[in-house]
Scaffold this active site. Structure first.
Site, PDB file in Angstrom:
ATOM      1  CE  LYS A  11      38.525   4.812  21.613  1.00 53.19           C
ATOM      2  NZ  LYS A  11      39.455   4.157  20.866  1.00 53.19           N
ATOM      3  CG  ASP A 146      41.308   3.226  24.224  1.00 52.68           C
ATOM      4  OD1 ASP A 146      42.493   3.510  23.954  1.00 52.68           O
ATOM      5  OD2 ASP A 146      40.523   2.719  23.417  1.00 52.68           O
TER       6      ASP A 146
HETATM    7  O1  C5P Z   1      42.412  -1.417  25.350  1.00 54.43           O
HETATM    8  P1  C5P Z   1      42.651  -2.766  25.906  1.00 54.43           P
HETATM    9  O2  C5P Z   1      43.720  -2.728  26.951  1.00 54.43           O
HETATM   10  O3  C5P Z   1      41.412  -3.436  26.352  1.00 54.43           O
HETATM   11  O4  C5P Z   1      43.222  -3.601  24.702  1.00 54.43           O
HETATM   12  C1  C5P Z   1      42.928  -4.966  24.475  1.00 54.43           C
HETATM   13  C2  C5P Z   1      44.115  -5.645  23.826  1.00 54.43           C
HETATM   14  O5  C5P Z   1      44.477  -4.979  22.620  1.00 54.43           O
HETATM   15  C3  C5P Z   1      45.379  -5.655  24.649  1.00 54.43           C
HETATM   16  O6  C5P Z   1      45.389  -6.702  25.562  1.00 54.43           O
HETATM   17  C4  C5P Z   1      46.441  -5.811  23.562  1.00 54.43           C
HETATM   18  O7  C5P Z   1      46.474  -7.150  23.123  1.00 54.43           O
HETATM   19  C5  C5P Z   1      45.883  -4.974  22.424  1.00 54.43           C
HETATM   20  N1  C5P Z   1      46.419  -3.614  22.456  1.00 54.43           N
HETATM   21  C6  C5P Z   1      47.670  -3.354  21.932  1.00 54.43           C
HETATM   22  N2  C5P Z   1      48.187  -2.085  21.972  1.00 54.43           N
HETATM   23  C7  C5P Z   1      47.462  -1.063  22.494  1.00 54.43           C
HETATM   24  C8  C5P Z   1      46.178  -1.287  23.015  1.00 54.43           C
HETATM   25  C9  C5P Z   1      45.670  -2.579  22.983  1.00 54.43           C
HETATM   26  O8  C5P Z   1      48.345  -4.254  21.435  1.00 54.43           O
HETATM   27  N3  C5P Z   1      47.994   0.177  22.503  1.00 54.43           N
END
Ligand code: C5P
Length: 304
Positions: A11, A146
């Site tokens: 992506k 994502d």
């Molecule tokens: O995408 P993922 O869930 O793996 O994201 C890793 C970390 O990035 C989350 O645990 C969070 O701390 C941060 N994050 C965030 N806001 C988002 C996506 C991710 O703060 N929209």
């Protein structure tokens, strides 16, 4: 249960505006996303015990255990039934282009079809999972913010923490993707973001006539994570500069929380020449020339 192969396209966040932060710490986004012809490949097979093998040029450092996001996502769709996964890593890890989330989404699609090989046409497959998706929405989101967008593999605008999705018709656009092979931690980048409340995307036009129109509109957008990511991994500055130096590059920006950056081109020839040049000049980087578009058809599981 039957063996399936699935493509997990990368992506690319063409624009990523951070609009706020929720009480649970997650950030609210307004992002325009499309997908690349570059991606990982997975093969899922029925097996009497769950196992995962990771191969391919970017396999180093990817956990080949049951905690792997792909295995956890597949287990959701298979209702816990055992299966084996062969994951061919072509995308760099922790790189802002979906990686683990793309693999998890592909494994979920694949495991769904393993359990119901009748889901062979795009129509059926995409119509069916609505109910399934609803059941698993929270668990999939917990695997990675994502994952829902990567399930779609088609151009979209995502809001919320990335889970409120609207499909968007975007023209195809050529791109060169470049990553310096420095993993970047998403939480570190969000923590380094100084201003959490920024304006969302401006209203999208009814349609973009062609790639040039899309690129012109994108010039008014940003990736709010670019500045904090540059602080976390200064090498991103080199990547942006190298992409800007490519002849015919019309817009250069970082994707996600980095470190992968992209250059957009309206001309195929210019994009191909630019990809070849960067590949030669930066042999230690991951470089890919690709068409950004709706890859949902290619991302459908194929029965083997
Ligand atoms: O995408 P993922 O869930 O793996 O994201 C890793 C970390 O990035 C989350 O645990 C969070 O701390 C941060 N994050 C965030 N806001 C988002 C996506 C991710 O703060 N929209």
């Amino acid at each position: 249960m039957t063996t399936v192969e699935v493509f997990a396209p990368a992506k690319v966040n063409l624009a990523l505006h951070v609009t706020g932060q929720r009480d649970d710490g997650y950030h609210e986004l307004d992002t325009l996303v499309t997908f690349a012809g570059a991606g990982d490949r997975l093969r899922l097979s029925p097996y009497n015990v769950s196992s995962i093998t990771v191969e391919g040029p970017e396999a180093a450092g990817v956990p080949a255990d049951l905690d792997n996001l792909a295995m956890r996502a597949a287990k959701l769709a298979s209702a816990g039934e055992d299966l084996s996964i062969l994951l061919e890593k072509r995308l760099p890890v922790a790189s802002g282009i979906g990686g683990g989330s793309a693999d998890a989404a592909a494994a979920f699609r694949g495991a769904l079809m393993m359990g119901d090989p009748g889901l062979t046409t795009a129509e059926t497959a995409w119509a069916m999972p609505d109910a399934v998706l609803e059941t698993h929405a929270r668990a999939l989101l917990a695997l990675g913010a994502d994952v829902p967008m990567c399930l779609m593999s088609a151009p979209l605008r995502a809001r919320g923490i990335g889970d409120e999705i609207d499909f968007v018709a975007l023209p195809e656009v050529y791109a060169v993707l470049a990553n310096p092979r420095v993993p970047v931690s998403t939480p570190d980048v969000f923590r380094a973001l100084a201003k959490k409340e920024n304006a969302g995307l401006s209203d999208l036009p009814k349609g973009f006539g062609d790639a040039s129109a899309l690129i012109a509109w994108l010039k008014g957008c940003r990736n709010d994570l670019e500045a904090p990511a540059l602080g976390v991994a200064p090498v991103i500055g080199d990547v942006l500069a190298a992409l800007r130096a490519l002849e015919g590059a019309e817009l250069v920006r970082m994707s996600g929380s980095g470190a992968t950056c992209f250059a957009l081109f309206s001309e195929e020839g210019a994009a191909k020449a630019a990809a070849e040049r960067l590949y030669r000049e930066r042999p230690s980087w991951w470089v890919g020339g690709t068409l950004l578009k709706d890859w949902s058809d290619a991302a459908m599981p194929r029965l083997k």
